[in-house]
Write a protein that holds these residues in place. Structure first.
Motif, PDB file in Angstrom:
ATOM      1  N   LEU A 295       0.816  -1.219   0.000  1.00 17.45           N
ATOM      2  CA  LEU A 295       0.000   0.000   0.000  1.00 17.45           C
ATOM      3  C   LEU A 295       0.849   1.268   0.000  1.00 17.45           C
ATOM      4  N   LEU A 296       2.160   1.119   0.221  1.00 18.53           N
ATOM      5  CA  LEU A 296       3.041   2.282   0.346  1.00 18.53           C
ATOM      6  C   LEU A 296       3.549   2.725  -1.023  1.00 18.53           C
ATOM      7  N   LYS A 297       3.324   3.988  -1.338  1.00 23.68           N
ATOM      8  CA  LYS A 297       3.873   4.574  -2.562  1.00 23.68           C
ATOM      9  C   LYS A 297       5.183   5.264  -2.178  1.00 23.68           C
ATOM     10  N   GLU A 298       6.283   4.524  -2.321  1.00 22.34           N
ATOM     11  CA  GLU A 298       7.575   4.958  -1.811  1.00 22.34           C
ATOM     12  C   GLU A 298       8.064   6.255  -2.452  1.00 22.34           C
ATOM     13  N   GLU A 299       7.919   6.383  -3.756  1.00 16.74           N
ATOM     14  CA  GLU A 299       8.402   7.580  -4.438  1.00 16.74           C
ATOM     15  C   GLU A 299       7.639   8.824  -3.980  1.00 16.74           C
ATOM     16  N   LYS A 300       6.331   8.664  -3.762  1.00 15.03           N
ATOM     17  CA  LYS A 300       5.541   9.799  -3.276  1.00 15.03           C
ATOM     18  C   LYS A 300       5.974  10.199  -1.869  1.00 15.03           C
ATOM     19  N   LEU A 301       6.240   9.198  -1.022  1.00 13.08           N
ATOM     20  CA  LEU A 301       6.711   9.475   0.338  1.00 13.08           C
ATOM     21  C   LEU A 301       7.998  10.291   0.295  1.00 13.08           C
ATOM     22  N   ILE A 302       8.955   9.859  -0.520  1.00 11.78           N
ATOM     23  CA  ILE A 302      10.240  10.554  -0.611  1.00 11.78           C
ATOM     24  C   ILE A 302      10.046  11.978  -1.135  1.00 11.78           C
ATOM     25  N   LYS A 303       9.195  12.136  -2.123  1.00  7.33           N
ATOM     26  CA  LYS A 303       8.911  13.466  -2.661  1.00  7.33           C
ATOM     27  C   LYS A 303       8.280  14.359  -1.596  1.00  7.33           C
ATOM     28  N   ASP A 304       7.334  13.797  -0.829  1.00  9.35           N
ATOM     29  CA  ASP A 304       6.680  14.564   0.243  1.00  9.35           C
ATOM     30  C   ASP A 304       7.684  14.987   1.308  1.00  9.35           C
ATOM     31  N   LEU A 305       8.559  14.079   1.689  1.00  5.47           N
ATOM     32  CA  LEU A 305       9.555  14.381   2.722  1.00  5.47           C
ATOM     33  C   LEU A 305      10.517  15.479   2.261  1.00  5.47           C
ATOM     34  N   LEU A 306      10.953  15.387   1.021  1.00  6.55           N
ATOM     35  CA  LEU A 306      11.912  16.366   0.504  1.00  6.55           C
ATOM     36  C   LEU A 306      11.291  17.752   0.307  1.00  6.55           C
ATOM     37  N   SER A 307       9.962  17.831   0.346  1.00  5.37           N
ATOM     38  CA  SER A 307       9.287  19.124   0.150  1.00  5.37           C
ATOM     39  C   SER A 307       9.029  19.853   1.465  1.00  5.37           C
ATOM     40  N   ILE A 308       9.371  19.233   2.606  1.00  4.41           N
ATOM     41  CA  ILE A 308       9.135  19.881   3.911  1.00  4.41           C
ATOM     42  C   ILE A 308      10.097  21.052   4.083  1.00  4.41           C
ATOM     43  N   TYR A 309       9.567  22.210   4.444  1.00  5.53           N
ATOM     44  CA  TYR A 309      10.440  23.348   4.692  1.00  5.53           C
ATOM     45  C   TYR A 309      10.038  24.061   5.976  1.00  5.53           C
ATOM     46  N   GLU A 310      11.017  24.721   6.565  1.00  9.46           N
ATOM     47  CA  GLU A 310      10.811  25.454   7.818  1.00  9.46           C
ATOM     48  C   GLU A 310      10.124  26.775   7.493  1.00  9.46           C
ATOM     49  N   PRO A 311       8.982  27.067   8.141  1.00  6.47           N
ATOM     50  CA  PRO A 311       8.150  28.216   7.758  1.00  6.47           C
ATOM     51  C   PRO A 311       8.852  29.572   7.792  1.00  6.47           C
ATOM     52  N   GLU A 312       9.713  29.802   8.779  1.00  6.06           N
ATOM     53  CA  GLU A 312      10.328  31.119   8.931  1.00  6.06           C
ATOM     54  C   GLU A 312      11.364  31.398   7.845  1.00  6.06           C
ATOM     55  N   THR A 313      12.278  30.466   7.641  1.00  5.39           N
ATOM     56  CA  THR A 313      13.383  30.697   6.702  1.00  5.39           C
ATOM     57  C   THR A 313      13.090  30.150   5.307  1.00  5.39           C
ATOM     58  N   LYS A 314      12.049  29.308   5.205  1.00  5.19           N
ATOM     59  CA  LYS A 314      11.703  28.647   3.941  1.00  5.19           C
ATOM     60  C   LYS A 314      12.790  27.675   3.472  1.00  5.19           C
ATOM     61  N   SER A 315      13.689  27.301   4.375  1.00  5.00           N
ATOM     62  CA  SER A 315      14.741  26.346   4.010  1.00  5.00           C
ATOM     63  C   SER A 315      14.222  24.924   4.195  1.00  5.00           C
ATOM     64  N   PHE A 316      14.696  24.009   3.352  1.00  5.95           N
ATOM     65  CA  PHE A 316      14.223  22.635   3.391  1.00  5.95           C
ATOM     66  C   PHE A 316      14.785  21.888   4.601  1.00  5.95           C
ATOM     67  N   LEU A 317      13.939  21.052   5.192  1.00  9.91           N
ATOM     68  CA  LEU A 317      14.324  20.294   6.379  1.00  9.91           C
ATOM     69  C   LEU A 317      15.309  19.185   6.037  1.00  9.91           C
ATOM     70  N   ILE A 318      15.097  18.501   4.914  1.00  8.33           N
ATOM     71  CA  ILE A 318      15.875  17.302   4.578  1.00  8.33           C
ATOM     72  C   ILE A 318      16.757  17.585   3.365  1.00  8.33           C
ATOM     73  N   LYS A 319      18.048  17.334   3.522  1.00  4.00           N
ATOM     74  CA  LYS A 319      18.995  17.574   2.437  1.00  4.00           C
ATOM     75  C   LYS A 319      18.995  16.420   1.428  1.00  4.00           C
ATOM     76  N   LYS A 320      18.905  15.187   1.945  1.00  5.98           N
ATOM     77  CA  LYS A 320      18.973  14.029   1.062  1.00  5.98           C
ATOM     78  C   LYS A 320      18.345  12.831   1.748  1.00  5.98           C
ATOM     79  N   ILE A 321      17.817  11.904   0.942  1.00  3.57           N
ATOM     80  CA  ILE A 321      17.249  10.658   1.473  1.00  3.57           C
ATOM     81  C   ILE A 321      17.970   9.481   0.835  1.00  3.57           C
ATOM     82  N   TYR A 322      18.434   8.562   1.695  1.00  2.99           N
ATOM     83  CA  TYR A 322      19.167   7.382   1.228  1.00  2.99           C
ATOM     84  C   TYR A 322      18.324   6.127   1.419  1.00  2.99           C
ATOM     85  N   ARG A 323      18.416   5.195   0.493  1.00  2.00           N
ATOM     86  CA  ARG A 323      17.888   3.854   0.724  1.00  2.00           C
ATOM     87  C   ARG A 323      18.963   3.049   1.431  1.00  2.00           C
TER      88      ARG A 323
END
Length: 374
Positions: A295-323
Motif C-alpha cells: 500500500l506504500l507509494k515509496e516515491e511519493k513518500l520521498i517526494k513529500d519528505l523532501l518538500s518539507i520546509y521550515e516556515p520562517e526561513t523557507k529552508s528545506f528540512l531534509i537535504k537528502k534521502i538514502y535507501r
C-alpha cells in the motif's frame, strides 16, 4: 535506543541482548589481557570477564547485576553513596537547573574516576575503558555554550588525573559521534499521521496521554516508583478504558491544564495498518511495514519528505534521502531502516509531542520548548 519488532507488533528498547558481535574484551581475555570497563552502555547485565565491569548509564542502579564481580555492588555503593544515577533531562529547564546539573556532574565524574582508580589497582587490569557521558548529555540539554565548555574542562581535568597516575600507559580518546547546536525539532510522527502513513487511533492516543499524566503525578508528586507505581497506575487506568473518547479528552484536558508534559504518540500506533514506523530519533530512519508494504507509494513518500520546509526561513528540512543499500551492507542489513534522512544542520527529528498540544498544523518546535539543544 529502540527497534521495531514486526513479529510482535511493538517497539522494543535496545539492550545487550541485541548485540550481534562479541565485545573487544572477549578477544583480549583470550590472549590473557585483563580488562576493566566502566559506564559502557548496553553491558547490562554485566557478563563474566577476566577483570571487572560496571555497566553503563542505561542500566538500573539498584541491581547487583550491574556489576561483575557481583560483590562490587556493595563496594561501589559505599564509594559513590546513593547518587549513582544520571539526572533526568526533564528536570533541567531553567539556567539555575542547568548550573545545578553542572555541579552534580562535576562531583559525579570525580567519583567515577576515583572509583576507577581503586578498581584498576584492585584487579590489576591491563586495559581500562571509561565512558564520560557528561559531554553527550550536556550537548543535548544545555543551551549556554559556556556551561558546555565547563563540562569539557571537567572531563579534561579527570583525563589529566589518569595521565598523572599512569604516566607510562597508552591512551586512546575517542567519541561515538559529534554534536552541534540546533534551532529546533520537527514533529515527524504527527506529520506522518496527518498523511495516513501512520495510524494512531484517537481513543488509544488519549489513553496514552492519561497514562503519561498519571505516571508523572505518581513519580514527581507522590514520589512513587518501580513496580508499586506501575501496578497502582494500571489499576487506576482500568475504568478509563470504558470511557468514550469525548470523556477521555475532557478528562485529559482538565488534568493536564497548564502542563507541558511530553508523551510518545507512537505508543498508540496501530502496527497492523500503519505503513511506516519511525523508531529512534538518533537514526533518522524510517521502517516500512512489511505487512502493508504493497500500500506504500515509496516515491511519493520521498517526494513529500523532501518538500518539507521550515516556515520562517523557507529552508528545506531534509537535504537528502538514502535507501538502506546505499549506506549498509552485510548479513545484518535487514535490521537497518528502509530509508535514512539526512537533515539540515539546524533541526532534529522529534518523536515526542505535548499532551496539551493544540497547534497540530505546526510541526516545528524550538529548542526552549522541547528542552533539547544539540
Amino acid at each position: 535506543w529502540c527497534k521495531v519488532d514486526f513479529n510482535h507488533f511493538k517497539f522494543k528498547r535496545i539492550s545487550s541482548k541485541d548485540k550481534k558481535a562479541k565485545p573487544f574484551w572477549y578477544y583480549l581475555n583470550n590472549y590473557g589481557v585483563k580488562v576493566g570497563a566502566f559506564n559502557i552502555p548496553l553491558t547490562f547485565p554485566a557478563e563474566e570477564i577476566d577483570g571487572f565491569i560496571v555497566s553503563g548509564f542505561d542500566s538500573p542502579d539498584d541491581s547487583s547485576l550491574k556489576y561483575y564481580p557481583r560483590e562490587l555492588y556493595d563496594m561501589i555503593l559505599e564509594l559513590y553513596g546513593s547518587d549513582l544515577y544520571v539526572l533526568p533531562f526533564s528536570l533541567v529547564k531553567t539556567k539555575e537547573d542547568r548550573l545545578k546539573y553542572l555541579s552534580f556532574y562535576k562531583e559525579f565524574t570525580k567519583k567515577q574516576v576515583f572509583t576507577s582508580f581503586k578498581l584498576i589497582d584492585q584487579f590489576n587490569v591491563d586495559v581500562f575503558v571509561l565512558n564520560f557521558s557528561i559531554i553527550d548529555h550536556f550537548n543535548h540539554i544545555i543551551k549556554e555554550y559556556s556551561i558546555i565548555e565547563e563540562g569539557l574542562r571537567i572531563v579534561d581535568d579527570q583525563i589529566g588525573k589518569f595521565l598523572n597516575k599512569y604516566p607510562n600507559a597508552n591512551f586512546i580518546i575517542m567519541s561515538d559521534h559529534g554534536a552541534s547546536r540546533i534551532k529546533g525539532a520537527f514533529n515527524i510522527i504527527q506529520w506522518l499521521k496527518d498523511r495516513d502513513y501512520i495510524r494512531i487511533p484517537e481513543k488509544k492516543q488519549e489513553f496514552v496521554k492519561l497514562n503519561t499524566i498519571i505516571h508523572h503525578f505518581f513519580t514527581k508528586k507522590l514520589n512513587l516508583n518501580g513496580n508499586k507505581e506501575k501496578i497502582l497506575r494500571r489499576l487506576l487506568l482500568i475504568p478509563f478504558q470504558m470511557f468514550p473518547l469525548p470523556v477521555l479528552s475532557k478528562l485529559r484536558s482538565i488534568l493536564s491544564k497548564n502542563n507541558s508534559l511530553r508523551y510518545l504518540p507512537q505508543s498508540a500506533i496501530n502496527f497492523k495498518t500503519s505503513k511506516i514506523f519511525y523508531c529512534s530519533p538518533g537514526s533518522n530512519g524510517l521502517y516500512f511495514n512489511p505487512k502493508t508494504n504493497n500500500l506504500l507509494k515509496e516515491e511519493k513518500l520521498i517526494k513529500d519528505l523532501l518538500s518539507i520546509y521550515e516556515p520562517e526561513t523557507k529552508s528545506f528540512l531534509i537535504k537528502k534521502i538514502y535507501r538502506k543499500k546505499e549506506l549498509f551492507s552485510g548479513k545484518l542489513i535487514n535490521y537497518a531502516p528502509d530509508i535514512i534522512l539526512e537533515l539540515s544542520k539546524h533541526y532534529i527529528v522529534w518523536i515526542n509531542d505535548f499532551v496539551n498540544n493544540k497547534n497540530k498544523n505546526n510541526y516545528f518546535f524550538d529548542c526552549d520548548k522541547i528542552n533539547y539543544n544539540g
